[in-house]
Design a protein around this motif. Structure first.
Motif, PDB file in Angstrom:
ATOM      1  N   VAL A  88     -12.326   2.447   2.781  1.00 49.35           N
ATOM      2  CA  VAL A  88     -12.595   1.717   4.001  1.00 49.35           C
ATOM      3  C   VAL A  88     -13.675   2.188   4.662  1.00 49.35           C
ATOM      4  O   VAL A  88     -14.616   1.531   5.137  1.00 49.35           O
ATOM      5  CB  VAL A  88     -11.432   1.592   4.824  1.00 49.35           C
ATOM      6  N   ASP A  89     -13.745   3.677   4.967  1.00 49.78           N
ATOM      7  CA  ASP A  89     -14.719   4.447   5.724  1.00 49.78           C
ATOM      8  C   ASP A  89     -16.032   3.884   4.672  1.00 49.78           C
ATOM      9  O   ASP A  89     -17.120   4.020   5.546  1.00 49.78           O
ATOM     10  CB  ASP A  89     -14.505   5.798   5.556  1.00 49.78           C
ATOM     11  N   TYR A  90     -16.073   3.971   3.476  1.00 49.11           N
ATOM     12  CA  TYR A  90     -17.442   3.883   2.787  1.00 49.11           C
ATOM     13  C   TYR A  90     -17.932   2.501   2.790  1.00 49.11           C
ATOM     14  O   TYR A  90     -18.902   1.998   1.999  1.00 49.11           O
ATOM     15  CB  TYR A  90     -17.262   4.535   1.372  1.00 49.11           C
ATOM     16  N   GLY A  91     -16.888   1.498   3.347  1.00 42.89           N
ATOM     17  CA  GLY A  91     -17.526  -0.038   3.464  1.00 42.89           C
ATOM     18  C   GLY A  91     -17.026  -0.889   2.142  1.00 42.89           C
ATOM     19  O   GLY A  91     -17.719  -2.001   2.010  1.00 42.89           O
ATOM     20  N   PHE A  92     -16.116  -0.601   1.438  1.00 41.82           N
ATOM     21  CA  PHE A  92     -15.653  -1.229   0.157  1.00 41.82           C
ATOM     22  C   PHE A  92     -14.688  -2.329   0.749  1.00 41.82           C
ATOM     23  O   PHE A  92     -14.021  -1.883   1.414  1.00 41.82           O
ATOM     24  CB  PHE A  92     -15.052  -0.431  -0.920  1.00 41.82           C
ATOM     25  N   ASN A  93     -14.519  -3.495  -0.157  1.00 41.98           N
ATOM     26  CA  ASN A  93     -13.359  -4.398   0.342  1.00 41.98           C
ATOM     27  C   ASN A  93     -11.810  -3.866  -0.074  1.00 41.98           C
ATOM     28  O   ASN A  93     -11.957  -3.536  -1.169  1.00 41.98           O
ATOM     29  CB  ASN A  93     -13.709  -5.687  -0.373  1.00 41.98           C
ATOM     30  N   VAL A  94     -11.089  -3.627   0.887  1.00 44.39           N
ATOM     31  CA  VAL A  94      -9.831  -3.241   0.812  1.00 44.39           C
ATOM     32  C   VAL A  94      -8.874  -4.228   1.464  1.00 44.39           C
ATOM     33  O   VAL A  94      -9.114  -4.364   2.828  1.00 44.39           O
ATOM     34  CB  VAL A  94      -9.710  -1.758   1.193  1.00 44.39           C
ATOM     35  N   PRO A  95      -7.818  -4.823   0.850  1.00 47.61           N
ATOM     36  CA  PRO A  95      -6.782  -5.544   1.480  1.00 47.61           C
ATOM     37  C   PRO A  95      -6.374  -4.886   2.525  1.00 47.61           C
ATOM     38  O   PRO A  95      -6.068  -3.545   2.721  1.00 47.61           O
ATOM     39  CB  PRO A  95      -5.742  -5.891   0.461  1.00 47.61           C
ATOM     40  N   GLU A  96      -5.852  -5.682   3.687  1.00 43.00           N
ATOM     41  CA  GLU A  96      -5.274  -4.797   4.912  1.00 43.00           C
ATOM     42  C   GLU A  96      -4.005  -4.074   4.473  1.00 43.00           C
ATOM     43  O   GLU A  96      -3.217  -4.513   3.400  1.00 43.00           O
ATOM     44  CB  GLU A  96      -4.922  -5.935   5.830  1.00 43.00           C
ATOM     45  N   PHE A  97      -3.760  -2.925   5.023  1.00 43.00           N
ATOM     46  CA  PHE A  97      -2.774  -2.032   4.663  1.00 43.00           C
ATOM     47  C   PHE A  97      -2.293  -1.047   5.910  1.00 43.00           C
ATOM     48  O   PHE A  97      -3.100  -0.798   6.855  1.00 43.00           O
ATOM     49  CB  PHE A  97      -3.109  -1.190   3.551  1.00 43.00           C
ATOM     50  N   CYS A  98      -1.206  -0.541   5.877  1.00 41.34           N
ATOM     51  CA  CYS A  98      -0.630   0.666   6.617  1.00 41.34           C
ATOM     52  C   CYS A  98       0.253   1.456   5.773  1.00 41.34           C
ATOM     53  O   CYS A  98       0.581   1.094   4.707  1.00 41.34           O
ATOM     54  CB  CYS A  98       0.040   0.029   7.789  1.00 41.34           C
ATOM     55  N   VAL A  99       0.413   2.657   6.341  1.00 43.86           N
ATOM     56  CA  VAL A  99       1.115   3.954   5.566  1.00 43.86           C
ATOM     57  C   VAL A  99       2.271   4.338   6.304  1.00 43.86           C
ATOM     58  O   VAL A  99       1.965   4.650   7.439  1.00 43.86           O
ATOM     59  CB  VAL A  99      -0.010   4.965   5.135  1.00 43.86           C
ATOM     60  N   LEU A 100       3.234   4.399   5.668  1.00 43.19           N
ATOM     61  CA  LEU A 100       4.510   5.448   6.257  1.00 43.19           C
ATOM     62  C   LEU A 100       4.686   6.440   5.655  1.00 43.19           C
ATOM     63  O   LEU A 100       4.617   7.009   4.505  1.00 43.19           O
ATOM     64  CB  LEU A 100       5.692   4.524   5.996  1.00 43.19           C
ATOM     65  N   SER A 101       4.558   7.492   6.641  1.00 44.48           N
ATOM     66  CA  SER A 101       4.548   8.818   6.270  1.00 44.48           C
ATOM     67  C   SER A 101       5.860   9.509   5.583  1.00 44.48           C
ATOM     68  O   SER A 101       6.885   9.173   5.967  1.00 44.48           O
ATOM     69  CB  SER A 101       4.353   9.911   7.686  1.00 44.48           C
ATOM     70  N   GLY A 102       5.774  10.042   4.536  1.00 40.62           N
ATOM     71  CA  GLY A 102       6.934  10.597   3.801  1.00 40.62           C
ATOM     72  C   GLY A 102       7.486  11.469   4.396  1.00 40.62           C
ATOM     73  O   GLY A 102       8.674  11.722   4.117  1.00 40.62           O
ATOM     74  N   LYS A 103       6.727  12.532   5.237  1.00 45.07           N
ATOM     75  CA  LYS A 103       7.262  13.508   6.258  1.00 45.07           C
ATOM     76  C   LYS A 103       8.443  12.885   7.074  1.00 45.07           C
ATOM     77  O   LYS A 103       9.518  13.238   7.328  1.00 45.07           O
ATOM     78  CB  LYS A 103       6.236  14.468   6.536  1.00 45.07           C
ATOM     79  N   GLU A 104       7.910  11.772   7.635  1.00 44.84           N
ATOM     80  CA  GLU A 104       8.748  11.187   8.689  1.00 44.84           C
ATOM     81  C   GLU A 104       9.976  10.526   8.131  1.00 44.84           C
ATOM     82  O   GLU A 104      11.069  10.647   8.545  1.00 44.84           O
ATOM     83  CB  GLU A 104       7.970  10.442   9.594  1.00 44.84           C
ATOM     84  N   ILE A 105       9.617   9.976   6.999  1.00 40.91           N
ATOM     85  CA  ILE A 105      10.689   9.164   6.245  1.00 40.91           C
ATOM     86  C   ILE A 105      11.873  10.344   5.895  1.00 40.91           C
ATOM     87  O   ILE A 105      12.895  10.154   5.902  1.00 40.91           O
ATOM     88  CB  ILE A 105      10.224   8.578   4.936  1.00 40.91           C
ATOM     89  N   ASN A 106      11.355  11.431   5.395  1.00 37.77           N
ATOM     90  CA  ASN A 106      12.283  12.404   5.009  1.00 37.77           C
ATOM     91  C   ASN A 106      13.227  12.975   6.128  1.00 37.77           C
ATOM     92  O   ASN A 106      14.412  13.238   6.090  1.00 37.77           O
ATOM     93  CB  ASN A 106      11.397  13.532   4.439  1.00 37.77           C
ATOM     94  N   GLN A 107      12.446  13.018   7.312  1.00 32.95           N
ATOM     95  CA  GLN A 107      13.265  13.294   8.547  1.00 32.95           C
ATOM     96  C   GLN A 107      14.435  12.374   9.009  1.00 32.95           C
ATOM     97  O   GLN A 107      15.535  12.713   9.419  1.00 32.95           O
ATOM     98  CB  GLN A 107      12.304  13.533   9.794  1.00 32.95           C
ATOM     99  N   ILE A 108      14.218  11.020   8.816  1.00 33.47           N
ATOM    100  CA  ILE A 108      15.083  10.104   9.056  1.00 33.47           C
ATOM    101  C   ILE A 108      16.134  10.007   7.943  1.00 33.47           C
ATOM    102  O   ILE A 108      17.371   9.868   8.525  1.00 33.47           O
ATOM    103  CB  ILE A 108      14.449   8.664   8.954  1.00 33.47           C
ATOM    104  N   ALA A 109      15.774   9.842   6.739  1.00 32.21           N
ATOM    105  CA  ALA A 109      16.642  10.023   5.543  1.00 32.21           C
ATOM    106  C   ALA A 109      17.598  11.272   5.605  1.00 32.21           C
ATOM    107  O   ALA A 109      18.686  11.145   4.992  1.00 32.21           O
ATOM    108  CB  ALA A 109      16.078   9.907   4.163  1.00 32.21           C
ATOM    109  N   GLY A 110      17.027  12.383   5.795  1.00 31.14           N
ATOM    110  CA  GLY A 110      17.747  13.610   5.650  1.00 31.14           C
ATOM    111  C   GLY A 110      16.973  14.443   4.418  1.00 31.14           C
ATOM    112  O   GLY A 110      16.516  13.978   3.586  1.00 31.14           O
ATOM    113  N   GLU A 111      16.887  15.744   4.637  1.00 27.71           N
ATOM    114  CA  GLU A 111      16.249  16.703   3.637  1.00 27.71           C
ATOM    115  C   GLU A 111      16.950  16.487   1.956  1.00 27.71           C
ATOM    116  O   GLU A 111      18.378  16.662   2.085  1.00 27.71           O
ATOM    117  CB  GLU A 111      16.007  18.265   4.000  1.00 27.71           C
ATOM    118  N   GLY A 112      16.040  15.912   1.231  1.00 30.14           N
ATOM    119  CA  GLY A 112      16.618  15.638  -0.305  1.00 30.14           C
ATOM    120  C   GLY A 112      17.466  14.539  -0.160  1.00 30.14           C
ATOM    121  O   GLY A 112      17.998  14.370  -1.346  1.00 30.14           O
TER     122      GLY A 112
END
Length: 832
Positions: A24-48
């Protein structure tokens, strides 16, 4: 939990997400997206622990949907800490889901995140001594693409960084990544030239709102058309090279196309790109003519050093310095390879040899036509000569080429005289009764003389390559003045010696047909019984004709250059079996006097050049085929020597059969005779080789082009170059449109129901010539414009196409086809 759509915080979002932000920063066409952090998901689901649907609130999903706007179909992908790295890609280890609806988004997020706990991803990480890391989740707009693919900044197989490699399919790219669908392949060089390998694409993956992904048939007009346009290919290649410079590493990009807009879906390094590994490309497109099927050790151990010696002689004649020849001895000694019993050219050595001569790029193109090489082998270590010494070397070679071109006719005459003299000397040695040592010495003398004097055939082959290629270029540049293609102008010369055996056979058949008693004898008796009749009636006209044939042409047969081949001279019954099958068939008598005049608009100077080049091409190509007969005779004499050694070893109970010598290498055999052997148990060696080569004979035919890395015999040649594309088009060799049924032959003895058919075979050699007059057309899987089938078909005016990929597997006996010998195209009209 938060979701991220800017580059403000990417340290724990994984490699794939980080590179999307870079795109995106370099100006290429990328479909809209967002990201869910693995670290935060791990905190919600529980370690391991794995993530459950209940761990994600509906309000959180609504905030994502609000951010994504009017998007209602999503691609949900993983982005682990160590994913898409330089040394490990984790490709295929985590789940990716396409065409996910809004109602299924929570379940898709859980499934992608939980794939980080799968047994295969943990095992993959363990085997590479890396940690899989926490899995972040990318939610991206799903593009309903008309085309998709993968583009590489370098060839990931060969390591060639001068190429951009693109694979593309219709629809979504999942069918390409999984390997389920055939894909187009495009190679783009630094100068922008595009080389295309167009696949037949029957199906594609598309989005379906009810069922997710589904297969659809590709329309008939698109199945063999290029997925990407030339402009799309060029834009992609340019963008890939730009991205490589920006990222600082050779990358591959998954892309898709919709409404002529190219979107980048993800980017990663080409994992463990091998740019310095030693590799070899093997090709047998041309040499399979001489050595079809499995070739036994004695033959290979005989031809390999002969190739090395005679090509050193050729280079010397053409003006290459002795120092250059000495510096490249390894190249000359490794021009051939034996891969699971089959003879291949080592393309590195052949191109390296050409690089010693002036005009490398031109000569390489000519050689590729002559040998039927489908793709150039690029010499990474080739450096164009420069400086004063290079100029002097070029000048010396230029005068050498001119001198040899002038002397070539006298060189051919001198060679024939010398060859006849050598054969007379060898005949006086009485090989039939000689002992093993005398046979060995006779061979050594014969080989030394032949290597020393075999320059003329090789020089002639070199000029045949040059003259044919130059004549072809002249015709291409003057198409508007000319009536026909090169094959028409080179056919019907009436001087090719290989045609004579077919004419002699036709004459014997006609004689039998016109003699009622002989005709009855041929129909009622077996080939063995007919042979006995000939022996008992030597003064009969037919017997005289037959014996004269054996005396003249008895060594000219299928696979005649393999020492282990049983020739007609050794077993005349083999020829009688063919004659029995052809007695009732009709031989084609094609008109060879067809006019090949020029249109009147050809300027006078160009007409002069045309006739000069045509004469040079016809003479050198014709002599190329004629001089091969002397090679046939030479190999027949070597066969005689080796069989006599086998007889001696059998008499002395060293071997169990005289033909066991063919399972020994030449040095093994001679070392045993002269007392330098490393092993004395020849019988055990033979038994082991017989088992090994019996397995090779049962294996399917290897690809005509194979790549090996490092140790050649490692991994059983797993790295084959793809040859599965079914495109019924080859190299046109003799014009004419024929519509007839197919007969697939694997040996010239299989003559039943052949009359008037189009013959399809893997390769031919001079031993096939008796079959040619029976057929209406010839299709050959291997070969080139200067192969045996091409030269002889032109001489006999039989429509012919060679170099047709997979033709033997594609067509079956009885299929009705139409072949065009002018264009090289084959149409399947009716399947049997």
């Amino acid at each position: 939990m938060n979701f991220y759509h800017t580059k403000n915080k990417i340290s724990d979002l994984g490699g794939k997400a980080a590179k999307l932000f870079d795109l995106v920063d370099y100006g290429f066409n990328v479909p809209e997206f967002c990201v869910l952090s693995g670290k935060e998901i791990n905190q919600i689901a529980g370690e391991g622990s794995t993530l459950k649907n209940s761990d994600i609130s509906s309000d959180f999903i609504q905030s994502i949907l609000h951010f994504m706007g009017d998007c209602d179909r999503f691609a949900v992908r993983s982005s682990a800490d160590s994913e898409d790295g330089i040394s490990s890609s984790f490709a295929g280890q985590f789940v990716s889901l396409l065409n996910v609806g809004k109602s299924d988004l929570i379940q898709a997020i859980c499934e992608v995140y939980n794939s980080g706990f799968s047994e295969r991803s943990i095992k993959y990480a363990h085997n590479r001594n890396v940690l899989p890391g926490k899995v972040s989740v990318i939610i991206q707009k799903c593009i309903e693409a008309s085309a998709s693919g993968v583009a590489f900044a370098a060839d990931p197989v060969s390591g060639d960084t001068k190429l951009v490699l693109i694979n593309a399919v219709y629809g979504l790219g999942e069918g390409l990544v999984s390997g389920e669908f055939n894909s187009d392949e495009y190679k783009i060089s630094l100068n922008g030239a595009i080389e295309k390998n167009i696949a037949v694409k029957d199906e594609m993956l598309v989005c379906d709102k009810q069922s997710g992904l589904k297969k659809e048939k590709v329309s008939l007009e698109l199945r063999q058309a290029a997925v990407l346009s030339d402009s799309q290919i060029s834009v992609l290649a340019k963008q890939i090279r730009q991205l490589e410079k920006l990222l600082g590493f050779a990358c591959d990009v998954e892309f898709c196309v919709k409404d002529d807009v190219i979107y980048f879906l993800q980017v990663r390094p080409i994992t463990a790109l091998k740019t310095d590994v030693h590799y070899t490309i093997w090709d047998n497109s041309n040499i399979i003519e001489s050595y079809p099927g499995v070739t036994l050790p004695l033959t290979f151990s005989f031809i390999s050093p002969v190739y090395a010696a005679v090509y050193q002689q050729l280079c010397k004649v053409l003006g290459v310095s002795q120092k250059s020849i000495d510096d490249n001895l390894y190249t000359f000694q490794n021009m051939l390879g034996l891969l699971r019993g089959r003879v291949y050219y080592n393309l590195y050595s052949w191109y390296k040899l050409l690089s010693l001569l002036p005009g490398y790029s031109i000569n390489a193109a000519f050689m590729e036509k002559m040998m039927g090489v489908s793709e150039r082998f690029e010499l990474k270590d080739y450096k164009k000569p420069s400086g004063f010494r290079a100029y002097l070397s070029l000048l010396r070679m230029f005068f050498s080429l001119i001198k040899n071109m002038i002397l070539l006719p006298s060189m051919r005459q001198s060679f024939r005289r010398k060859f006849e003299s050598v054969m007379e000397q060898q005949a006086a040695l009485n090989i039939d009764t000689a002992d093993a040592y005398s046979c060995m010495m006779a061979y050594n003398s014969f080989e030394t003389i032949l290597v020393k004097y075999w320059k003329a055939p090789l020089v002639n082959d070199f000029y045949a390559m040059i003259f044919y290629g130059t004549f072809q270029k002249f015709l291409d540049r003057n198409k508007k003045y000319l009536e026909d293609d090169i094959n028409a102008y080179l056919s019907g010369t009436g001087k090719v010696i290989t045609v004579e055996p077919a004419e002699w056979q036709a004459d014997m058949c006609e004689y039998v047909k016109n003699d009622s008693s002989l005709k009855q004898l041929f129909f009622e008796l077996s080939a063995e019984e007919i042979h006995q009749w000939i022996l008992q009636n030597p003064d009969n006209v037919f017997s005289i004709k037959f014996n004269n044939y054996i005396e003249k042409w008895g060594d000219r047969c299928f696979a005649e250059l393999k020492l282990e081949t049983i020739t007609y001279r050794q077993d005349p019954v083999l020829l009688l079996s063919i004659l029995k099958q052809t007695i009732g068939l009709r031989f084609n008598r094609n008109d060879q006097s067809e006019s090949r005049n020029l249109k009147n608009r050809l300027p006078l100077v160009k007409k002069f050049i045309f006739y000069g080049l045509r004469k040079l091409a016809i003479t050198s190509v014709t002599e190329r085929e004629n001089l091969r007969f002397e090679r046939t005779r030479a190999f027949a004499h070597v066969r005689k020597i080796m069989l006599r050694i086998g007889e001696v070893l059998l008499e002395q109970k060293i071997l169990d059969h005289k033909r066991d010598v063919f399972y020994l290498g030449k040095n093994e055999l001679f070392d045993f005779i002269k007392g330098t052997a490393l092993s004395l148990d020849l019988r055990t060696i033979v038994e082991k080789r017989k088992e090994e080569f019996a397995l090779y004979m049962k294996e399917p035919i290897q690809s005509p082009r194979i790549r090996t890395e490092g140790i050649v015999y490692q991994n059983g040649f797993a790295a084959k170059i793809n040859d599965d594309t079914v495109v019924l088009k080859g190299i046109p060799c003799c014009k004419g449109v024929v519509r007839a049924k197919v007969k697939v032959l694997y040996a010239p003895e299989e003559l039943e129901t052949l009359e008037g058919c189009i013959m399809v075979t893997g390769s031919t050699d001079p031993g096939w010539v008796s079959v040619f007059p029976l057929v209406s057309g010839i299709l050959v899987e291997r070969g080139s414009v200067l192969s045996h089938a091409a030269i002889v078909s032109r001489e006999m005016n039989i429509p012919c196409i060679v170099g047709i990929k997979n033709i033997c597997n594609t067509l079956k006996d009885g299929d009705l086809i139409e072949m065009d010998g002018s264009t090289g195209e084959i149409k399947i009209l009716e399947v049997s």
